[in-house]
Design a protein around this motif. Structure first.
Motif: not given
Length: 273
Positions: A215-240
């Motif tokens: 998720x840390x890597x996805x967030x950093x990747x998203x800030x660099x590689x998502x276009x303006x007004x981009x969207x990210x959607x991830x499945x997660x560990x329900x405990x976290x």
């Protein structure tokens, strides 16, 4: 090859199995592997059957091997996807990702699915958002073989990328979607044998010391590689859930949401660039 009545086949399976929900599993096995439906069993129709093949499948079920791997496929968003020991078996709750992405209105989105496995998310999005350009990334060569076969079978236009996402730094997209490994190694004792012994650890587990690494890597990747007004959607560990949400807030995403699945568990985080 023996000629056998459907009801006799059904009773034979029930008597041979020593697993939970054996009636439900038997119905799935007979229909998916042999085309024998509940109606056929009720009407006691006659079928030609390879006894040795069936007995071998029942032994595999008793060894806790997932029914999806035994028949070789499962369903995701009402479509048939090939699966093997090299890919995670798609879960019903993961289907909710499709609606979350579709709700984000974008006329011709470019989408990347990170950690695609069987390709179920990427392929479904390509089919349900016809104007989308979809890419799918995975580190596993064997997983990508399955995903490519599924795309071919379902006639979906997806570009597949073999790469380790933790060091991947290419592309620009309107949407990032991911169901990455998120189960901590310490949670293994809570997992059932059919998951631990038959599904790929690579797609499931992360080290306890850094459970949010993807998720840390996805967030950093998203800030660099998502276009303006981009969207990210991830499945997660329900405990976290809260901790994962915070990763995206700290990285500067907007409108970060923690969303529950139909089991009322924290299951997804969405955010905008």
């Amino acid at each position: 090859m023996a000629t056998v009545k459907a009801n006799n086949i059904f009773r034979f399976c029930i008597n041979q199995l020593n697993i939970d929900e054996k009636e439900a599993i038997t119905y799935i096995l007979l229909e998916d592997a042999y085309g024998i439906t509940k109606t056929d069993i009720l009407l006691n129709k006659v079928f030609n059957l390879k006894q040795e093949l069936l007995e071998g499948q029942l032994k595999r079920l008793n060894a806790q091997e997932p029914i999806q791997q035994i028949v070789g496929f499962t369903y995701f968003s009402s479509r048939k996807f090939k699966v093997s020991k090299d890919v995670l078996i798609p879960r019903p709750e993961t289907e909710e990702i499709i609606d979350l992405v579709k709700d984000f209105d974008s006329p011709k989105p470019s989408i990347i699915d990170i950690g695609t496995g069987s390709g179920c998310i990427a392929i479904t999005l390509a089919l349900e958002i016809p104007n989308a350009t979809v890419s799918a990334l995975d580190v596993s060569k064997n997983a990508l073989k399955i995903a490519k076969q599924n795309a071919e079978d379902l006639k979906a236009n997806v570009t597949f990328i073999e790469a380790d996402f933790l060091s991947y730094d290419e592309g620009n997209f309107d949407m990032i979607v991911s169901n990455p490994p998120y189960i901590k190694n310490s949670e293994r004792e809570e997992m059932s044998k059919n998951v631990l012994d038959f599904e790929p650890a690579l797609a499931l587990f992360v080290e306890d010391e850094n459970p949010l690494i993807f998720y840390t890597t996805l967030a950093k990747y998203g800030k660099k590689h998502l276009n303006k007004e981009g969207f990210i959607c991830v499945e997660i560990n329900s405990y976290l859930g809260q901790e994962t949400k915070e990763v995206f807030i700290q990285e500067g995403f907007r409108d970060v949401k923690l969303i529950k699945d139909f089991y009322d568990k924290d299951r997804f985080v969405t955010a905008k660039s």
